[in-house]
Design a protein around this motif. Structure first.
Motif, PDB file in Angstrom:
ATOM      1  N   GLN A 102       0.813  -1.220   0.000  1.00 53.05           N
ATOM      2  CA  GLN A 102       0.000   0.000   0.000  1.00 53.05           C
ATOM      3  C   GLN A 102       0.850   1.275   0.000  1.00 53.05           C
ATOM      4  OE1 GLN A 102      -3.390  -0.213  -0.226  1.00 53.05           O
ATOM      5  NE2 GLN A 102      -3.022  -2.428  -0.384  1.00 53.05           N
ATOM      6  N   LEU A 103       2.114   1.158  -0.349  1.00 53.99           N
ATOM      7  CA  LEU A 103       2.999   2.321  -0.299  1.00 53.99           C
ATOM      8  C   LEU A 103       2.538   3.424  -1.259  1.00 53.99           C
ATOM      9  CD1 LEU A 103       6.552   0.679  -0.182  1.00 53.99           C
ATOM     10  CD2 LEU A 103       5.406   1.952   1.650  1.00 53.99           C
ATOM     11  N   ALA A 104       2.720   4.674  -0.820  1.00 49.90           N
ATOM     12  CA  ALA A 104       2.424   5.842  -1.647  1.00 49.90           C
ATOM     13  C   ALA A 104       3.601   6.808  -1.532  1.00 49.90           C
ATOM     14  CB  ALA A 104       1.135   6.516  -1.175  1.00 49.90           C
ATOM     15  N   PRO A 105       3.811   7.662  -2.565  1.00 49.49           N
ATOM     16  CA  PRO A 105       4.925   8.615  -2.498  1.00 49.49           C
ATOM     17  C   PRO A 105       4.869   9.447  -1.210  1.00 49.49           C
ATOM     18  CG  PRO A 105       4.043   8.566  -4.713  1.00 49.49           C
ATOM     19  CD  PRO A 105       3.117   7.726  -3.872  1.00 49.49           C
ATOM     20  N   GLY A 106       6.035   9.599  -0.582  1.00 48.25           N
ATOM     21  CA  GLY A 106       6.141  10.337   0.672  1.00 48.25           C
ATOM     22  C   GLY A 106       6.246   9.444   1.886  1.00 48.25           C
ATOM     23  N   ASP A 107       5.859   8.171   1.753  1.00 46.50           N
ATOM     24  CA  ASP A 107       5.955   7.257   2.892  1.00 46.50           C
ATOM     25  C   ASP A 107       7.424   7.042   3.273  1.00 46.50           C
ATOM     26  OD1 ASP A 107       3.231   7.009   2.852  1.00 46.50           O
ATOM     27  OD2 ASP A 107       3.205   5.007   1.942  1.00 46.50           O
ATOM     28  N   LEU A 108       7.636   6.809   4.561  1.00 40.87           N
ATOM     29  CA  LEU A 108       8.970   6.479   5.047  1.00 40.87           C
ATOM     30  C   LEU A 108       9.143   4.958   4.992  1.00 40.87           C
ATOM     31  CD1 LEU A 108       9.118   8.771   8.213  1.00 40.87           C
ATOM     32  CD2 LEU A 108       9.824   9.317   5.868  1.00 40.87           C
ATOM     33  N   VAL A 109      10.233   4.508   4.399  1.00 39.74           N
ATOM     34  CA  VAL A 109      10.491   3.072   4.281  1.00 39.74           C
ATOM     35  C   VAL A 109      11.756   2.748   5.080  1.00 39.74           C
ATOM     36  CG1 VAL A 109       9.264   2.631   2.139  1.00 39.74           C
ATOM     37  CG2 VAL A 109      11.553   3.583   2.022  1.00 39.74           C
ATOM     38  N   PHE A 110      11.666   1.687   5.899  1.00 35.59           N
ATOM     39  CA  PHE A 110      12.725   1.360   6.852  1.00 35.59           C
ATOM     40  C   PHE A 110      13.323  -0.010   6.538  1.00 35.59           C
ATOM     41  CE2 PHE A 110       9.759   4.264   8.787  1.00 35.59           C
ATOM     42  CZ  PHE A 110      10.575   5.186   9.417  1.00 35.59           C
ATOM     43  N   PHE A 111      14.605  -0.166   6.938  1.00 35.97           N
ATOM     44  CA  PHE A 111      15.353  -1.360   6.570  1.00 35.97           C
ATOM     45  C   PHE A 111      16.195  -1.873   7.734  1.00 35.97           C
ATOM     46  CE2 PHE A 111      14.627   1.366   2.954  1.00 35.97           C
ATOM     47  CZ  PHE A 111      14.009   0.504   2.065  1.00 35.97           C
ATOM     48  N   TYR A 112      16.509  -3.157   7.663  1.00 38.62           N
ATOM     49  CA  TYR A 112      17.314  -3.891   8.640  1.00 38.62           C
ATOM     50  C   TYR A 112      16.514  -4.140   9.919  1.00 38.62           C
ATOM     51  CZ  TYR A 112      21.076  -2.703   5.446  1.00 38.62           C
ATOM     52  OH  TYR A 112      21.845  -2.558   4.311  1.00 38.62           O
ATOM     53  N   SER A 113      16.898  -5.216  10.598  1.00 39.49           N
ATOM     54  CA  SER A 113      16.132  -5.640  11.770  1.00 39.49           C
ATOM     55  C   SER A 113      16.186  -4.624  12.901  1.00 39.49           C
ATOM     56  CB  SER A 113      16.655  -6.992  12.268  1.00 39.49           C
ATOM     57  OG  SER A 113      18.037  -6.904  12.596  1.00 39.49           O
ATOM     58  N   ALA A 151      17.117   4.759  -5.339  1.00 36.60           N
ATOM     59  CA  ALA A 151      17.477   3.339  -5.268  1.00 36.60           C
ATOM     60  C   ALA A 151      16.207   2.515  -5.125  1.00 36.60           C
ATOM     61  CB  ALA A 151      18.412   3.077  -4.096  1.00 36.60           C
ATOM     62  N   PRO A 152      16.229   1.260  -5.531  1.00 41.60           N
ATOM     63  CA  PRO A 152      15.067   0.386  -5.336  1.00 41.60           C
ATOM     64  C   PRO A 152      14.919   0.011  -3.864  1.00 41.60           C
ATOM     65  CG  PRO A 152      16.882  -0.843  -6.307  1.00 41.60           C
ATOM     66  CD  PRO A 152      17.316   0.591  -6.290  1.00 41.60           C
ATOM     67  N   ILE A 153      13.687  -0.113  -3.405  1.00 36.49           N
ATOM     68  CA  ILE A 153      13.470  -0.432  -1.993  1.00 36.49           C
ATOM     69  C   ILE A 153      13.804  -1.882  -1.668  1.00 36.49           C
ATOM     70  CG2 ILE A 153      11.722   1.355  -1.730  1.00 36.49           C
ATOM     71  CD1 ILE A 153       9.585  -0.868  -1.823  1.00 36.49           C
ATOM     72  N   ASP A 154      13.942  -2.732  -2.680  1.00 39.50           N
ATOM     73  CA  ASP A 154      14.292  -4.123  -2.382  1.00 39.50           C
ATOM     74  C   ASP A 154      15.796  -4.368  -2.435  1.00 39.50           C
ATOM     75  OD1 ASP A 154      14.643  -3.922  -5.068  1.00 39.50           O
ATOM     76  OD2 ASP A 154      13.296  -5.566  -5.617  1.00 39.50           O
ATOM     77  N   SER A 155      16.586  -3.288  -2.360  1.00 37.53           N
ATOM     78  CA  SER A 155      18.038  -3.445  -2.335  1.00 37.53           C
ATOM     79  C   SER A 155      18.565  -3.671  -0.928  1.00 37.53           C
ATOM     80  CB  SER A 155      18.710  -2.207  -2.940  1.00 37.53           C
ATOM     81  OG  SER A 155      18.355  -1.039  -2.207  1.00 37.53           O
ATOM     82  N   MET A 156      17.683  -3.592   0.084  1.00 31.26           N
ATOM     83  CA  MET A 156      18.082  -3.809   1.478  1.00 31.26           C
ATOM     84  C   MET A 156      17.000  -4.604   2.194  1.00 31.26           C
ATOM     85  SD  MET A 156      19.666  -0.083   2.526  1.00 31.26           S
ATOM     86  CE  MET A 156      18.503   0.836   1.527  1.00 31.26           C
ATOM     87  N   PRO A 157      17.330  -5.220   3.315  1.00 34.01           N
ATOM     88  CA  PRO A 157      16.329  -5.996   4.062  1.00 34.01           C
ATOM     89  C   PRO A 157      15.202  -5.120   4.572  1.00 34.01           C
ATOM     90  CG  PRO A 157      18.560  -6.591   4.755  1.00 34.01           C
ATOM     91  CD  PRO A 157      18.684  -5.387   3.897  1.00 34.01           C
ATOM     92  N   TRP A 158      13.988  -5.438   4.200  1.00 34.03           N
ATOM     93  CA  TRP A 158      12.809  -4.637   4.535  1.00 34.03           C
ATOM     94  C   TRP A 158      12.481  -4.747   6.027  1.00 34.03           C
ATOM     95  CZ3 TRP A 158       9.763  -1.108   2.270  1.00 34.03           C
ATOM     96  CH2 TRP A 158       8.474  -0.885   2.789  1.00 34.03           C
ATOM     97  N   ALA A 159      12.058  -3.601   6.642  1.00 32.51           N
ATOM     98  CA  ALA A 159      11.670  -3.604   8.048  1.00 32.51           C
ATOM     99  C   ALA A 159      10.280  -3.044   8.277  1.00 32.51           C
ATOM    100  CB  ALA A 159      12.681  -2.824   8.881  1.00 32.51           C
ATOM    101  N   GLY A 160       9.785  -2.170   7.374  1.00 32.25           N
ATOM    102  CA  GLY A 160       8.458  -1.600   7.574  1.00 32.25           C
ATOM    103  C   GLY A 160       8.332  -0.237   6.921  1.00 32.25           C
ATOM    104  N   ALA A 161       7.130   0.341   7.016  1.00 29.57           N
ATOM    105  CA  ALA A 161       6.882   1.648   6.417  1.00 29.57           C
ATOM    106  C   ALA A 161       5.876   2.404   7.273  1.00 29.57           C
ATOM    107  CB  ALA A 161       6.348   1.491   4.991  1.00 29.57           C
ATOM    108  N   THR A 162       5.988   3.740   7.214  1.00 27.86           N
ATOM    109  CA  THR A 162       5.117   4.633   7.984  1.00 27.86           C
ATOM    110  C   THR A 162       4.688   5.795   7.099  1.00 27.86           C
ATOM    111  OG1 THR A 162       6.139   4.102  10.110  1.00 27.86           O
ATOM    112  CG2 THR A 162       5.062   6.225   9.954  1.00 27.86           C
ATOM    113  N   ARG A 163       3.454   6.228   7.270  1.00 25.27           N
ATOM    114  CA  ARG A 163       2.951   7.395   6.539  1.00 25.27           C
ATOM    115  C   ARG A 163       2.782   8.557   7.519  1.00 25.27           C
ATOM    116  NH1 ARG A 163      -1.604   5.667   2.822  1.00 25.27           N
ATOM    117  NH2 ARG A 163       0.266   4.805   1.812  1.00 25.27           N
ATOM    118  N   PRO A 164       3.658   9.560   7.466  1.00 27.63           N
ATOM    119  CA  PRO A 164       3.536  10.711   8.383  1.00 27.63           C
ATOM    120  C   PRO A 164       2.241  11.467   8.144  1.00 27.63           C
ATOM    121  CG  PRO A 164       5.715  10.640   7.383  1.00 27.63           C
ATOM    122  CD  PRO A 164       4.866   9.648   6.634  1.00 27.63           C
ATOM    123  N   SER A 165       1.758  12.106   9.197  1.00 28.05           N
ATOM    124  CA  SER A 165       0.515  12.871   9.069  1.00 28.05           C
ATOM    125  C   SER A 165       0.595  14.134   9.912  1.00 28.05           C
ATOM    126  CB  SER A 165      -0.667  12.016   9.508  1.00 28.05           C
ATOM    127  OG  SER A 165      -0.492  11.556  10.835  1.00 28.05           O
TER     128      SER A 165
END
Length: 358
Positions: free
Chosen positions: A306-317, A344-358
């Motif tokens: 459900q990612l949309a532009p502007g979301d924060l994407v996080f990586f590593y455990s 960079a592509p978001i699948d270039s690192m281990p995925w941890a989660g995403a957040t949508r600021p408001s």
């Protein structure tokens, strides 16, 4: 007739024995050094160097985020201490004013109280004026009691503020010690990575950089994106033009492409990963915390689908890296020391989660 006896040998003195022992130890150390140099660690391949350097950079970034958190706490403790010191200074000024007023009143009463009230009335040229002045002195006496209470209250307040300031100072020093510890960790990891890279030949260094998309200057923001592992490249999406806060954050991140990564930096000339996302959303009027592990809780969690532009994407455990999603499976991020802000592509690192600021 000449004597053929062997000359008597003189015993070695203490200094001579010590000198001989020193030379023997030095010789042994030299021999050991030569033996050690012959058994030096075998040369690492570029693949092995990349593996070790990547791990060091990941550990350095984790320590950098800890540094950012410690710096935020230290800055907050410093501001709190400064404010408390200002309050203490203002309260001390009020205490001194109250003391001066009380001293002036006491001096006046002392001068006028040399004679008893009855004798002052007898000797007064104008008894009515004396009586009026006596009533005024009674009221002044009441006021002096109030002034004395004020002085006591100010003294107590100054003592309390000074004790609180001492506690804040101790807290600040503890935060500064933690800050210095994280800084040493970051710098140590980066120095280890630099030593490993310096062991490569020019040809090996070129091969290493070809394997590492985060090294060197940022690629151009147009054209095909760098290929991710097992991923087909896609075109870089243009910044949204809808005027939303997310669109403004993405536009800011696009404008930062090519600026250098500097750990602990929040712009405008350089950024670390969380400094970039914080600055991008600040440009849109949204205040984010300073670190990756606090930014992930600043907003609504969203699924990767459900990612949309502007979301924060996080990586590593350990939630040690963050980027700003821009669409088409890509993000803008500040990778690490020696690199620049880039797409960079978001699948270039281990995925941890995403957040949508408001």
């Amino acid at each position: 007739m000449a004597s053929h006896r062997k000359p008597r040998q003189r015993p070695l003195s203490g200094g001579t024995v010590r000198k001989a022992a020193t030379l023997a130890l030095a010789g042994a150390a030299t021999a050991t050094a030569f033996e050690g140099s012959s058994a030096a660690e075998p040369r690492l391949t570029p693949d092995q160097v990349k593996e070790r350097v990547d791990r060091l950079y990941e550990e350095a970034e984790a320590a950098s985020e800890q540094y950012n958190g410690a710096k935020e706490k230290a800055d907050r403790a410093q501001r709190s201490l400064d404010e408390l010191r200002d309050r203490t200074a203002r309260t001390t000024d009020r205490l001194n004013t109250a003391r001066n007023a009380l001293g002036s009143l006491a001096s006046s009463q002392y001068r006028s109280g040399a004679l008893g009230p009855a004798m002052q009335l007898v000797l007064s040229d104008d008894p009515q004026e004396y009586l009026d002045r006596a009533a005024l002195l009674d009221r002044a006496g009441d006021r002096s009691a109030a002034d004395l209470a004020t002085v006591r209250s100010r003294l107590d307040e100054v003592g309390r503020l000074r004790a609180e300031a001492a506690g804040r100072l101790a807290d600040l020093r503890a935060q500064q010690a933690e800050l210095a510890r994280h800084k040493r960790t970051v710098e140590g990891k980066l120095e280890d990575a630099r030593r490993l890279l310096n062991r490569l030949t020019a040809e090996e260094r070129a091969r290493y950089e070809a394997m590492d998309p985060d090294s060197g200057p940022a690629p151009a923001p147009r054209g095909p994106a760098p290929a991710a592992r097992n991923r087909t490249p896609s075109a870089h999406p243009a910044p949204p033009a809808d005027g939303s806060r997310a669109a403004r954050a993405v536009s800011f991140a696009h404008g930062a492409i090519g600026k250098p990564y500097v750990w602990g930096s929040t712009g405008p000339g350089s950024f670390d990963c969380s400094g970039l996302t914080q600055a991008a959303w600040r440009s849109a009027g949204v205040s984010l915390p300073r670190t990756t592990y606090t930014q992930i809780n600043a907003g609504r969690r969203v699924a990767r689908s459900q990612l949309a532009p502007g979301d924060l994407v996080f990586f590593y455990s350990g939630i040690t890296h963050v980027g700003l999603y821009i669409g088409n499976g890509q993000m803008i991020h500040a990778p690490r020391t020696g690199s620049t802000v880039r797409i960079a592509p978001i699948d270039s690192m281990p995925w941890a989660g995403a957040t949508r600021p408001s």
